[in-house]
Design a protein around this motif. Sequence first.
Motif, PDB file in Angstrom:
ATOM      1  N   THR A 108      80.233  85.681  52.809  1.00  0.00           N
ATOM      2  CA  THR A 108      78.689  85.490  53.139  1.00  0.00           C
ATOM      3  C   THR A 108      78.043  86.545  52.569  1.00  0.00           C
ATOM      4  N   GLY A 109      78.299  87.637  52.163  1.00  0.00           N
ATOM      5  CA  GLY A 109      77.681  88.638  51.506  1.00  0.00           C
ATOM      6  C   GLY A 109      77.017  89.749  52.491  1.00  0.00           C
ATOM      7  N   THR A 110      77.124  90.934  51.806  1.00  0.00           N
ATOM      8  CA  THR A 110      76.362  92.105  52.745  1.00  0.00           C
ATOM      9  C   THR A 110      75.099  92.593  51.777  1.00  0.00           C
ATOM     10  N   ARG A 111      73.993  92.735  52.485  1.00  0.00           N
ATOM     11  CA  ARG A 111      72.748  93.135  51.697  1.00  0.00           C
ATOM     12  C   ARG A 111      72.879  94.488  51.746  1.00  0.00           C
ATOM     13  N   LEU A 112      72.899  95.276  50.658  1.00  0.00           N
ATOM     14  CA  LEU A 112      72.798  96.857  50.774  1.00  0.00           C
ATOM     15  C   LEU A 112      71.535  97.346  50.129  1.00  0.00           C
ATOM     16  N   THR A 113      71.144  98.025  51.114  1.00  0.00           N
ATOM     17  CA  THR A 113      69.761  98.788  50.780  1.00  0.00           C
ATOM     18  C   THR A 113      69.882 100.481  50.622  1.00  0.00           C
ATOM     19  N   ILE A 114      69.212 100.820  49.651  1.00  0.00           N
ATOM     20  CA  ILE A 114      69.453 102.440  49.438  1.00  0.00           C
ATOM     21  C   ILE A 114      68.218 102.870  49.582  1.00  0.00           C
TER      22      ILE A 114
END
Lengths: 116, 117
Positions: A108-114
Amino acid sequence: AQTVTQSQPEMSVQEAETVTLSCTYDTSESDYYLFWYKQPPSRQMILVIRQEAYKQQNATENRFSVNFQKAAKSFSLKISDSQLGDAAMYFCAYRSSLFGNEKLTFGTGTRLTIIP
Amino acid sequence: DARVTQTPRHKVTEMGQEVTMRCQPILGHNTVFWYRQTMMQGLELLAYFRNRAPLDDSGMPKDRFSAEMPDATLATLKIQPSEPRDSAVYFCASGLYPTGRNTGELFFGEGSRLTVL
């Protein structure tokens, strides 16, 4: 049927730090392939890294590496020295090695924020 | 630079209208996939073809969706009639199978964003 689970809907990391994204899968097959795809806001699906199940050595691609634990059915992605351009959705995917069954099954995905 | 080309990039239509999405796979690839991406369901396989023949279309609602490959350079996905729940991003992807120990990389198009009002 194979399933892929990503238990982290969102993750964040400071720029230049290291982050690990988790993925587990379920299969009764012994030979298969695993992938991590990146989807930036542009929507383009980009292959980040791949792993063949018959290989014991973990795949690496520059700053990206995986920790493949076949017995545990775990396939995590480590991003070292995170950069702003790494911000995206990351999808883990499974593919059977059986001819005629080459479809990818995605998590289902992982949203990665930097964080700068 | 070989790439999968999809048209249209964006489509807004009204419920009941016919929608056709097109895909040009990478030259030489023999397998074409259609995926649908929504917030609720994620990435779902709708159908895929090998050498233009359908291998699996079990993920596709048969009553309104149809997928074809008129020739090796064109794949189409048609929705008739369209409904608001069809709003999604539709991806086409192509690959070459089998090729020895091919790890089976799929090359994705940029997707067609469909909005059905």
